[in-house]
Enzyme design. Structure first.
Site, PDB file in Angstrom:
ATOM      1  N   GLY A  49      -2.962   3.727   7.110  1.00 25.28           N
ATOM      2  CA  GLY A  49      -2.413   2.478   6.596  1.00 25.28           C
ATOM      3  C   GLY A  49      -1.059   2.083   7.131  1.00 25.28           C
ATOM      4  O   GLY A  49      -0.710   0.912   7.147  1.00 25.28           O
ATOM      5  N   ASP A 108       1.513   4.250  -4.691  1.00 24.67           N
ATOM      6  CA  ASP A 108       0.920   4.067  -6.018  1.00 24.67           C
ATOM      7  C   ASP A 108       1.489   5.142  -6.945  1.00 24.67           C
ATOM      8  O   ASP A 108       2.589   5.004  -7.446  1.00 24.67           O
ATOM      9  CB  ASP A 108      -0.610   4.190  -5.953  1.00 24.67           C
ATOM     10  CG  ASP A 108      -1.283   3.029  -5.272  1.00 24.67           C
ATOM     11  OD1 ASP A 108      -1.063   1.888  -5.699  1.00 24.67           O
ATOM     12  OD2 ASP A 108      -2.051   3.275  -4.323  1.00 24.67           O
ATOM     13  N   PHE A 157      -5.164  -4.497  -6.760  1.00 18.55           N
ATOM     14  CA  PHE A 157      -5.723  -3.786  -5.609  1.00 18.55           C
ATOM     15  C   PHE A 157      -5.492  -4.670  -4.386  1.00 18.55           C
ATOM     16  O   PHE A 157      -5.914  -5.823  -4.354  1.00 18.55           O
ATOM     17  CB  PHE A 157      -7.211  -3.498  -5.792  1.00 18.55           C
ATOM     18  CG  PHE A 157      -7.753  -2.684  -4.656  1.00 18.55           C
ATOM     19  CD1 PHE A 157      -7.390  -1.354  -4.512  1.00 18.55           C
ATOM     20  CD2 PHE A 157      -8.575  -3.253  -3.716  1.00 18.55           C
ATOM     21  CE1 PHE A 157      -7.859  -0.600  -3.448  1.00 18.55           C
ATOM     22  CE2 PHE A 157      -9.059  -2.511  -2.644  1.00 18.55           C
ATOM     23  CZ  PHE A 157      -8.696  -1.177  -2.510  1.00 18.55           C
ATOM     24  N   ARG A 170      -8.000  -3.571   6.962  1.00 16.00           N
ATOM     25  CA  ARG A 170      -6.623  -3.218   7.349  1.00 16.00           C
ATOM     26  C   ARG A 170      -6.048  -4.236   8.332  1.00 16.00           C
ATOM     27  O   ARG A 170      -4.847  -4.394   8.429  1.00 16.00           O
ATOM     28  CB  ARG A 170      -6.583  -1.846   8.029  1.00 16.00           C
ATOM     29  CG  ARG A 170      -6.915  -0.679   7.149  1.00 16.00           C
ATOM     30  CD  ARG A 170      -6.697   0.625   7.930  1.00 16.00           C
ATOM     31  NE  ARG A 170      -7.290   1.779   7.302  1.00 16.00           N
ATOM     32  CZ  ARG A 170      -6.718   2.499   6.345  1.00 16.00           C
ATOM     33  NH1 ARG A 170      -5.542   2.155   5.885  1.00 16.00           N
ATOM     34  NH2 ARG A 170      -7.331   3.554   5.842  1.00 16.00           N
TER      35      ARG A 170
END
Length: 188
Positions: A49, A108, A157, A170
């Protein structure tokens, strides 16, 4: 053009570039005031990511740096983290007495980054800082605060600019909320 799984675009490519420039300036100023070995920091990206955000940051940082990458596993597909971080691929660079900047797409729970940060310290790192594109502080399970944050969000999300759903999306040029109601019947 907006992808059909996008509910709302939160940050455009232009906004991300602007914020990345601001963060790079702060990072440059921080490291110029530190006693850094050979005046070079090690920026470690957490794959996969981090790629778009880390590339954007690297375009603006003027302080001398090296780069390396790690692959961590904390998601088993889907939209929830497993809470059990593991190193899948370690970096090759010696971290002893180094200043490390971890580049991440999203924080997160913070469990993975806490694990990686502690891991670098046990390997002899002098200092470990964290930069993230997106921070979700309401999701935090540990006492971890990134040193530099692009944007703070709630519990949505997210997809795009490195953030994925089951390894896809992505490549969207923005950060957006995902319309998770559509995922149940979604056909790639």
């Amino acid at each position: 053009m907006k992808h059909p799984l996008v509910k709302e675009i939160l940050y455009t490519r232009t906004e991300i570039a602007q914020r990345s420039q601001e963060l790079a300036l702060e990072i440059d100023q921080h490291y110029q005031s530190q006693d850094v070995v050979e005046n070079t920091i090690l920026i470690v990206g957490i794959l996969k990511g981090c790629v778009p955000f880390m590339a954007e940051i690297l375009n603006h940082i003027t302080y001398e740096c090296e780069t390396d990458y790690m692959v961590m596993s904390s998601y088993k597909g889907g939209v929830k983290a497993s809470g059990d971080p593991k190193i899948v691929l370690d970096i090759n660079t010696n971290v002893k007495n180094r200043h490390i900047l971890i580049a991440e797409d999203v924080i997160d729970s913070g469990l993975t980054l806490e694990f990686v940060k502690n891991y670098f310290y046990t390997r002899g790192a002098k200092d470990v800082k964290i930069i993230t594109l997106v921070d979700k502080p309401t999701k935090r399970a540990v006492d971890l605060v990134p040193d530099w944050t692009g944007f703070k969000v709630g519990d949505e999300f997210l997809i795009g600019f490195g953030l994925d759903y089951e390894e896809r999306l992505r490549n969207l040029p923005y950060v957006a909320t995902c319309d998770i109601a559509k995922l149940k019947d979604w056909k790639w």
